[in-house]
Design a protein around this motif. Sequence first.
Motif, short mmCIF file in Angstrom:
data_model
loop_
_atom_site.label_atom_id
_atom_site.label_comp_id
_atom_site.label_asym_id
_atom_site.label_seq_id
_atom_site.Cartn_x
_atom_site.Cartn_y
_atom_site.Cartn_z
N ALA A 127 -32.97 -55.00 -39.35
CA ALA A 127 -33.44 -53.85 -40.14
C ALA A 127 -34.43 -54.31 -41.20
N HIS A 128 -34.19 -55.47 -41.80
CA HIS A 128 -35.11 -56.00 -42.81
C HIS A 128 -36.47 -56.31 -42.19
N ASN A 179 -24.50 -59.04 -39.67
CA ASN A 179 -25.58 -59.79 -40.32
C ASN A 179 -26.85 -59.76 -39.48
N GLU A 180 -26.71 -59.85 -38.17
CA GLU A 180 -27.88 -59.77 -37.29
C GLU A 180 -28.56 -58.42 -37.41
N LEU A 181 -27.77 -57.34 -37.46
CA LEU A 181 -28.34 -56.00 -37.59
C LEU A 181 -29.04 -55.82 -38.93
N ILE A 182 -28.46 -56.36 -39.99
CA ILE A 182 -29.09 -56.27 -41.31
C ILE A 182 -30.42 -57.03 -41.31
N ASP A 183 -30.43 -58.22 -40.71
CA ASP A 183 -31.67 -59.00 -40.62
C ASP A 183 -32.73 -58.26 -39.81
N ARG A 236 -42.91 -52.03 -41.04
CA ARG A 236 -43.38 -50.69 -41.41
C ARG A 236 -44.22 -50.74 -42.69
N GLU A 237 -43.79 -51.54 -43.66
CA GLU A 237 -44.55 -51.65 -44.91
C GLU A 237 -45.93 -52.25 -44.66
#
Length: 72
Positions: free
Chosen positions: A39-40, A33-37, A46-47
């Motif tokens: 990455a988000h 979950n930490e890695l997903i957060d 980047r956007e």
Amino acid sequence: MTHHRTIDPITGNRIKSEVRMFMPEDLSRIRSNELIDEAHRHRLAREISAGRWWRWLADYAGRRAQQASRYP
């Protein structure tokens, strides 16, 4: 398990609290979950950076077009 002794703020008595030990599956899920957060957050950064770049490019192109239109 590690034990910590703290003082209850209401009664003033010493209480023993325990530190919870996580199962490997729990640790894996937490890390995932930490890695997903993370990455988000990187994707949002980047956007935002890409948006700034395209705004700068559009402003630059607009300035160049105005300069070009001044000189026939």
